[in-house]
Design an enzyme around this catalytic site. Structure first.
Site, PDB file in Angstrom:
ATOM      1  N   HIS A 122       0.829  -1.207   0.000  1.00 55.90           N
ATOM      2  CA  HIS A 122       0.000   0.000   0.000  1.00 55.90           C
ATOM      3  C   HIS A 122       0.865   1.259   0.000  1.00 55.90           C
ATOM      4  CE1 HIS A 122      -3.021  -2.928   0.957  1.00 55.90           C
ATOM      5  NE2 HIS A 122      -3.945  -2.022   0.803  1.00 55.90           N
ATOM      6  N   PRO A 123       0.565   2.202  -0.881  1.00 59.74           N
ATOM      7  CA  PRO A 123       1.315   3.457  -0.893  1.00 59.74           C
ATOM      8  C   PRO A 123       0.945   4.298   0.326  1.00 59.74           C
ATOM      9  CG  PRO A 123      -0.554   3.647  -2.371  1.00 59.74           C
ATOM     10  CD  PRO A 123      -0.557   2.226  -1.869  1.00 59.74           C
TER      11      PRO A 123
ATOM     12  N   GLN B 176      -7.457   8.670  -2.283  1.00 62.41           N
ATOM     13  CA  GLN B 176      -6.695   9.692  -1.567  1.00 62.41           C
ATOM     14  C   GLN B 176      -7.238  11.084  -1.896  1.00 62.41           C
ATOM     15  OE1 GLN B 176      -2.657   9.363  -0.627  1.00 62.41           O
ATOM     16  NE2 GLN B 176      -2.438   7.196  -1.150  1.00 62.41           N
TER      17      GLN B 176
ATOM     18  N   LEU C 107      -5.281   2.811   5.960  1.00 65.81           N
ATOM     19  CA  LEU C 107      -6.619   3.212   6.431  1.00 65.81           C
ATOM     20  C   LEU C 107      -7.486   3.414   5.197  1.00 65.81           C
ATOM     21  CD1 LEU C 107      -7.549   5.850   9.027  1.00 65.81           C
ATOM     22  CD2 LEU C 107      -7.922   6.448   6.657  1.00 65.81           C
TER      23      LEU C 107
END
Ligand SMILES: NC(=O)NC1=NC(=O)NC1=O
Length: 173
Positions: free
Chosen positions: A67-68, A88, A121
């Site tokens: 995950h970035p 995002q 998250l």
């Protein structure tokens, strides 16, 4: 897209469509394909989540490491996957001030140093203040508990991406 269409997909098409339900882990879709037919969205989702739960801890941490970071380098460089970029952006992370971005980068670095994987998250459900609050809170959690929490977020992200793909905006999270 209905579940009959999903069950009729060959391997390549299935991985093309579902390969990024779990961020940058097409192997999960590849592994789940052979368990078709699926009775509905929930059943497909259950198989994806069961695969994650059955992995050894090292494998689960490997998923997290795909995950970035939130508001991290990949976002700045524009190298996020389409899904991640949308998530995002919807969390308001694409137009942070420099100080806010630096604060998140510091917290992300502390988190990664403590747990050995990035803070994950479900951003679509969040906003910059909530991300910072959750990151600061979870930074203090015991590692075993934090791994479970982080995997729970991976599943929330997967659930939302699946619901988008199958157009079934189920209320359950
Ligand atoms: N580290 C992360 O939590 N990344 C992400 N959460 C999302 O909802 N999309 C992401 O790219």
């Amino acid at each position: 897209m209905d579940i009959e269409k999903v069950n009729s997909m060959d391997f390549g098409e299935f991985v093309d469509v579902f390969g990024n339900v779990i961020e940058r882990c097409p192997l999960i879709a590849a592994a789940v394909w052979s368990q078709r037919p699926f009775s509905n969205l929930e059943d497909l989702e259950k198989h994806i989540f069961a695969f994650i739960d059955a992995l050894p801890q090292s494998g689960q941490e490997g998923i997290l490491r795909c995950h970035p970071d939130l508001a991290g380098r990949e976002l700045q460089r524009g190298t996020l996957t389409a899904e991640s970029q949308r998530e995002q952006r919807s969390a308001g992370l694409t137009n942070l001030g420099a100080d806010e971005r630096l604060r998140l980068a510091e917290l992300n670095a502390q988190y990664r140093a403590r747990f050995g994987f990035p803070f994950v998250l479900a951003a679509r459900l969040s906003d910059p203040a909530a991300v910072r609050r959750e990151l600061a809170r979870r930074l203090r959690c015991p590692p075993a508990q934090e791994l479970r929490t982080a995997l729970g977020e991976v599943k929330k992200i997967g659930h939302l991406r699946l619901a988008d793909l199958l157009g079934a905006h189920s209320a359950r999270l």
